[in-house]
Write a protein that holds these residues in place. Structure first.
Motif, PDB file in Angstrom:
ATOM      1  N   LYS A  37      45.035  22.471  95.571  1.00 52.65           N
ATOM      2  CA  LYS A  37      45.469  22.783  96.937  1.00 52.65           C
ATOM      3  C   LYS A  37      45.789  21.523  97.722  1.00 52.65           C
TER       4      LYS A  37
ATOM      5  N   LYS B 143      46.261  40.712  90.084  1.00 48.75           N
ATOM      6  CA  LYS B 143      46.189  40.707  91.551  1.00 48.75           C
ATOM      7  C   LYS B 143      47.045  39.599  92.166  1.00 48.75           C
ATOM      8  N   LEU B 144      47.490  38.660  91.345  1.00 50.33           N
ATOM      9  CA  LEU B 144      48.243  37.514  91.864  1.00 50.33           C
ATOM     10  C   LEU B 144      49.718  37.845  92.041  1.00 50.33           C
ATOM     11  N   LYS B 145      50.331  37.190  93.008  1.00 48.84           N
ATOM     12  CA  LYS B 145      51.771  37.227  93.165  1.00 48.84           C
ATOM     13  C   LYS B 145      52.349  35.998  92.489  1.00 48.84           C
ATOM     14  N   LYS B 146      53.634  36.049  92.186  1.00 46.01           N
ATOM     15  CA  LYS B 146      54.290  34.949  91.488  1.00 46.01           C
ATOM     16  C   LYS B 146      54.062  33.634  92.232  1.00 46.01           C
ATOM     17  N   GLY B 147      53.558  32.635  91.512  1.00 42.07           N
ATOM     18  CA  GLY B 147      53.307  31.316  92.081  1.00 42.07           C
ATOM     19  C   GLY B 147      51.906  31.139  92.622  1.00 42.07           C
ATOM     20  N   GLU B 148      51.132  32.223  92.721  1.00 42.92           N
ATOM     21  CA  GLU B 148      49.779  32.140  93.277  1.00 42.92           C
ATOM     22  C   GLU B 148      48.753  31.715  92.228  1.00 42.92           C
ATOM     23  N   MET B 149      47.671  31.132  92.716  1.00 41.53           N
ATOM     24  CA  MET B 149      46.538  30.713  91.890  1.00 41.53           C
ATOM     25  C   MET B 149      45.298  31.443  92.388  1.00 41.53           C
ATOM     26  N   THR B 150      44.392  31.750  91.501  1.00 42.33           N
ATOM     27  CA  THR B 150      43.169  32.443  91.915  1.00 42.33           C
ATOM     28  C   THR B 150      42.434  31.614  92.973  1.00 42.33           C
ATOM     29  N   PRO B 151      42.031  32.231  94.081  1.00 45.03           N
ATOM     30  CA  PRO B 151      41.349  31.494  95.152  1.00 45.03           C
ATOM     31  C   PRO B 151      39.931  31.048  94.764  1.00 45.03           C
TER      32      PRO B 151
ATOM     33  N   ARG C 210      46.805  30.861  87.214  1.00 48.26           N
ATOM     34  CA  ARG C 210      48.011  30.855  88.058  1.00 48.26           C
ATOM     35  C   ARG C 210      49.056  31.759  87.415  1.00 48.26           C
TER      36      ARG C 210
ATOM     37  N   ASP D  28      52.775  32.377  86.889  1.00 45.85           N
ATOM     38  CA  ASP D  28      54.008  31.592  86.983  1.00 45.85           C
ATOM     39  C   ASP D  28      55.263  32.457  87.090  1.00 45.85           C
TER      40      ASP D  28
END
Length: 263
Positions: free
Chosen positions: A157, A200-208, A221, A223
């Protein structure tokens, strides 16, 4: 009978005998110590080589002939020594007989129980049903501790490259060397905890937060995503048929074992 007639009779007789000898000789590869080695042995050895998947080229003819003759020489010596009467020889012959007969049984079963096009298509349809939908392209970093996983999320981040950390620290050697890349896959191919977080992720997102599995702690992540690209039936039909044939053969063997009365 005149002299000329007698001479002609001898020539005819010699020709007939010569033709008979030639015919007998044509049936044999050689005569070893007075014993004929039939051409059929060459044909049998060729068939055996071809059955193993190796083509028999014209250049191999002499080698095969020499091998057949050598076997006859060695067989004669083994028989001269009386080895065919030994218990070890008899036991090995019995094992070889069993192996050949069992192979013939399985080949007969497969010949009479070939996989049909309908069976192969039904198996393909099941595969399509189980693998249709979306394919996801994911990356992950696998570490041993939750604290380190949390720290990595913070570092990414803050601007540190996910791929660089994966190459340096991921405990998954395969994907780690590729910067965490797991390539395209059906999300159900992963362990449940991984799949649940990934979808649960959207494209480009990484697990919080780190995701725990039996392997350790993951930072995941997403991709990319796409509709599943499945092979056409005709392209995979040979593999499906082979797999089904093996399943049929295994079922045949299992059924015979169940029916057998073993005391």
């Amino acid at each position: 009978m005149s002299m000329n007639q007698k001479k002609l009779a001898r020539i005819v007789a010699a020709a007939v005998l010569g033709a008979a000898a030639l015919s007998a000789s044509a049936q044999n590869v050689a005569i070893v110590n007075g014993k004929a080695v039939p051409v059929a042995r060459v044909s049998a050895l060729k068939a055996q080589i071809e059955a193993s998947g190796q083509p028999v080229t014209p250049e191999m003819d002499k080698m095969i002939k020499d091998e057949v003759i050598a076997r006859e020489i060695f067989m004669q010596e083994a028989n001269r020594r009386g080895l065919a009467a030994s218990d070890a020889y008899k036991q090995q012959m019995e094992m070889a007989r069993q192996t050949i007969l069992i192979r013939a049984l399985f080949e007969d079963f497969q010949k009479n129980n070939a996989v049909t096009d309908a069976e192969a298509k039904a198996e393909y349809d099941k595969f399509v049903a189980a693998n249709s939908g979306k394919e996801l392209k994911a990356s992950h970093i696998l570490v041993e501790s939750e604290d380190r996983a949390k720290a990595i999320i913070a570092e990414v981040k803050a601007g540190k490259k996910f791929e660089d950390i994966a190459k340096k620290e991921s405990k998954d050697p395969g994907s780690g060397a590729r910067g965490g890349d797991l390539d395209w896959a059906n999300p159900n191919n992963y362990v449940p905890e991984f799949t649940e977080a990934l979808v649960k992720l959207k494209k480009g997102e990484m697990t919080p937060a780190p995701v725990k599995s039996q392997f350790g702690w993951h930072i995941i992540r997403l991709d990319d995503e796409r509709q599943a690209e499945l092979p056409k039936f005709e392209d995979v039909k040979p593999q499906i048929s082979q797999q089904l044939q093996q399943q049929k053969l295994q079922q045949f063997q299992d059924d015979l074992r169940k029916k057998a009365k073993i005391q």
